[in-house]
Design an enzyme around this catalytic site. Structure first.
Site, PDB file in Angstrom:
ATOM      1  N   CYS A 116       0.860  -1.180   0.000  1.00 60.55           N
ATOM      2  CA  CYS A 116       0.000   0.000   0.000  1.00 60.55           C
ATOM      3  C   CYS A 116       0.902   1.238   0.000  1.00 60.55           C
ATOM      4  CB  CYS A 116      -0.869  -0.028   1.253  1.00 60.55           C
ATOM      5  SG  CYS A 116      -1.750   1.498   1.586  1.00 60.55           S
ATOM      6  N   PRO A 117       0.615   2.257  -0.779  1.00 62.99           N
ATOM      7  CA  PRO A 117      -0.570   2.505  -1.608  1.00 62.99           C
ATOM      8  C   PRO A 117      -0.330   2.242  -3.094  1.00 62.99           C
ATOM      9  CG  PRO A 117       0.585   4.549  -1.330  1.00 62.99           C
ATOM     10  CD  PRO A 117       1.441   3.483  -0.677  1.00 62.99           C
TER      11      PRO A 117
END
Length: 199
Positions: A11-12
């Protein structure tokens, strides 16, 4: 349809890759994003929902998830906004550690790296990033985020590091991006900013 393989990405990055793919297609086009965990799938679905696009997520196996997103077919109309320096309020990001948050140090390092990388991918950049205390380590030659900070500097973000902090850690000669500053200037930058963000 554009296929985006974001398996193994933290992430992200899956969301960033999906946004880039969406920019490449016309309204009504479809992207299919493949990820390897439930959280990434949920983040992609949330992004699609916030953008007003129809989406469909599916778990195919323990480490294989797919999210299809249809551009511009949702209830909300997504409008492109022209952003200029004049329309952006000044934002200072202050970073006092080479880790993000409290708790596990390894996780904190991963989160800080993800935070700095994400800044390079956002449309609205901060005016400046102020590094002090342990955060000063991030602007030195051995920093894992050095290339991302250089990219931000090239895009006009002012990178300033506390000279007292560099000296304290024995890193005065190791600064590799931005400029050395002092506490007076740090306070001035914070006072003159419309918004201050501390990750």
């Amino acid at each position: 349809m554009i296929k985006v393989d974001a398996r193994g990405e933290l992430c992200p990055i899956p969301v960033i890759k999906a946004k880039k793919a969406l920019k490449e297609i016309e309204k009504g086009g479809v992207i299919q994003v493949v990820v390897d965990n439930e959280i990434a799938k949920e983040n992609l679905e949330k992004m699609a929902k916030e953008m007003g696009y129809k989406y469909e997520g599916e778990k195919l196996s323990e480490d294989h998830y797919e999210v299809k997103i249809i551009k511009g077919e949702g209830e909300k109309e997504v409008k492109e906004v022209l952003i200029t320096k004049e329309t952006i309020s000044s934002t200072a990001i202050v970073i006092s550690s080479d880790k993000m948050g409290e708790g596990n140090e390894e996780l904190g390092t991963i989160l800080m790296k993800a935070f700095i990388y994400t800044l390079t991918e956002t449309e609205t950049l901060p005016t400046c990033i102020l590094f002090y205390n342990g955060g000063a380590k991030l602007t030195t030659k051995t920093s894992a985020v050095l290339e991302d900070l250089k990219k931000l500097e090239e895009q006009g973000v002012e990178i300033l590091t506390c000279g007292t902090c560099l000296n304290y850690y024995g890193l005065t000669e190791e600064l590799a991006v931005g400029f050395v500053t002092n506490m007076y200037s740090i306070v001035e930058k914070m006072n003159s900013s419309d918004k201050i963000i501390k990750p």
